[in-house]
Scaffold this motif. Structure first.
Motif, mmCIF file in Angstrom:
data_model
loop_
_atom_site.group_PDB
_atom_site.id
_atom_site.type_symbol
_atom_site.label_atom_id
_atom_site.label_comp_id
_atom_site.label_asym_id
_atom_site.label_seq_id
_atom_site.Cartn_x
_atom_site.Cartn_y
_atom_site.Cartn_z
ATOM 1 N N ASP A 28 13.904 -65.030 -0.170
ATOM 2 C CA ASP A 28 12.696 -65.218 0.627
ATOM 3 C C ASP A 28 11.500 -65.517 -0.271
ATOM 4 N N CYS A 29 11.346 -64.773 -1.345
ATOM 5 C CA CYS A 29 10.197 -64.974 -2.232
ATOM 6 C C CYS A 29 10.247 -66.348 -2.905
ATOM 7 N N VAL A 30 11.421 -66.740 -3.394
ATOM 8 C CA VAL A 30 11.545 -68.045 -4.049
ATOM 9 C C VAL A 30 11.305 -69.163 -3.039
ATOM 10 N N GLU A 31 11.862 -69.032 -1.840
ATOM 11 C CA GLU A 31 11.625 -70.049 -0.810
ATOM 12 C C GLU A 31 10.154 -70.109 -0.425
ATOM 13 N N GLY A 32 9.433 -69.015 -0.605
ATOM 14 C CA GLY A 32 7.998 -68.979 -0.337
ATOM 15 C C GLY A 32 7.159 -69.491 -1.493
ATOM 16 N N GLY A 33 7.805 -69.925 -2.578
ATOM 17 C CA GLY A 33 7.081 -70.524 -3.692
ATOM 18 C C GLY A 33 6.839 -69.623 -4.879
ATOM 19 N N ALA A 34 7.391 -68.412 -4.887
ATOM 20 C CA ALA A 34 7.173 -67.496 -6.006
ATOM 21 C C ALA A 34 7.905 -67.984 -7.258
ATOM 22 N N SER A 35 7.176 -68.043 -8.365
ATOM 23 C CA SER A 35 7.767 -68.411 -9.648
ATOM 24 C C SER A 35 8.275 -67.133 -10.310
ATOM 25 N N VAL A 36 9.512 -66.799 -10.026
ATOM 26 C CA VAL A 36 10.112 -65.554 -10.532
ATOM 27 C C VAL A 36 11.457 -65.843 -11.193
ATOM 28 N N SER A 37 11.495 -66.890 -12.003
ATOM 29 C CA SER A 37 12.647 -67.254 -12.839
ATOM 30 C C SER A 37 13.676 -68.153 -12.182
ATOM 31 N N PHE A 38 13.530 -68.484 -10.911
ATOM 32 C CA PHE A 38 14.544 -69.258 -10.214
ATOM 33 C C PHE A 38 13.968 -70.545 -9.643
ATOM 34 N N MET A 39 14.815 -71.575 -9.606
ATOM 35 C CA MET A 39 14.433 -72.872 -9.038
ATOM 36 C C MET A 39 15.104 -73.028 -7.676
ATOM 37 N N LEU A 40 14.481 -73.831 -6.837
ATOM 38 C CA LEU A 40 15.054 -74.167 -5.530
ATOM 39 C C LEU A 40 16.126 -75.239 -5.682
ATOM 40 N N PRO A 41 17.138 -75.222 -4.860
ATOM 41 C CA PRO A 41 17.439 -74.167 -3.900
ATOM 42 C C PRO A 41 18.113 -72.985 -4.605
ATOM 43 N N LEU A 42 17.713 -71.789 -4.226
ATOM 44 C CA LEU A 42 18.336 -70.582 -4.769
ATOM 45 C C LEU A 42 19.478 -70.192 -3.842
ATOM 46 N N THR A 43 20.693 -70.352 -4.331
ATOM 47 C CA THR A 43 21.870 -70.031 -3.518
ATOM 48 C C THR A 43 22.110 -68.525 -3.480
ATOM 49 N N ARG A 44 22.808 -68.112 -2.467
ATOM 50 C CA ARG A 44 23.191 -66.701 -2.335
ATOM 51 C C ARG A 44 24.029 -66.275 -3.548
ATOM 52 N N TRP A 161 7.191 -73.799 -11.228
ATOM 53 C CA TRP A 161 7.273 -73.385 -9.837
ATOM 54 C C TRP A 161 8.703 -73.643 -9.358
ATOM 55 N N PRO A 162 9.173 -72.945 -8.336
ATOM 56 C CA PRO A 162 10.549 -73.152 -7.864
ATOM 57 C C PRO A 162 10.836 -74.588 -7.437
ATOM 58 N N GLN A 163 9.832 -75.292 -6.960
ATOM 59 C CA GLN A 163 10.006 -76.668 -6.516
ATOM 60 C C GLN A 163 9.723 -77.663 -7.642
ATOM 61 N N GLY A 164 9.365 -77.168 -8.838
ATOM 62 C CA GLY A 164 9.050 -78.017 -9.983
ATOM 63 C C GLY A 164 7.561 -78.032 -10.267
#
Length: 179
Positions: A28-44, A161-164
């Motif tokens: 949820d946080c990454v999909e909301g744009g949080a830069s917390v070490s992961f890029m989109l799409p963050l898979t389960r 950012w997760p989206q680049g």
């Protein structure tokens, strides 16, 4: 009035049991744009693998994992980690990492409560210096200032950012009185 949220430290045997719930918050946080070490799409699968690694660190005594739960449903709505394992010349220090609150539960004081609980857990573990980093200009930066952390500096283009695209990072510290 009873607080609608519970903040608690997960016991080592519980950490692995909460992987799915923690992944929900992270995704949820990454999909909301949080830069917390992961890029989109963050898979389960990637999120679960991350939390399984965290759980292993909890079992090994290298980190403390705290969660915020909605009292009524038991849903995990936030989390933060205290990373205890540090180089041998820094036994007094810990890092605060992955302070996350699900977007649907923000603005209820959960982030502040998690931070205060993390500080207390670090103090009980004998830590007197805490450090963290966060996206410059974000809600978390304002939260850390409100709960008494000291801004050390800003590092330009530190992460993506997760989206680049680059984002700057602000480094904070807090000195704790010995337990």
């Amino acid at each position: 009035m009873t607080d609608p949220f519970i903040i608690r430290t997960l016991a080592p045997q519980e950490a692995g049991e909460q992987v799915g719930a923690l992944s929900d918050v992270l995704i949820d946080c990454v999909e909301g744009g949080a830069s917390v070490s992961f890029m989109l799409p963050l898979t389960r699968d990637r999120a679960d693998a991350f939390w399984r690694g965290v759980a292993e660190g909890v079992v090994a005594g290298e980190r403390i994992l705290l969660i915020a739960q909605e009292r009524a449903s038991g849903q995990v709505v936030g989390t933060v980690q205290v990373i205890l394992k540090q180089p041998e010349n820094q036994p007094h220090r810990a890092d605060i990492a992955k302070m996350l609150v699900h977007r649907g539960f923000r603005k209820h004081g959960i982030g502040a409560a998690l931070m205060l609980a993390a500080e207390e857990a670090a103090r009980k573990a004998g830590k007197t210096v805490l450090v963290l980093d966060t996206v410059t200009g974000g809600d978390a930066e304002r939260l850390y200032e409100r709960v008494g952390w000291t801004k050390s500096g800003i590092i330009p283009n530190y992460a993506l950012w997760p989206q680049g695209g680059f984002c700057d990072t602000t480094v904070f510290y807090k000195l704790l009185a010995a337990a």
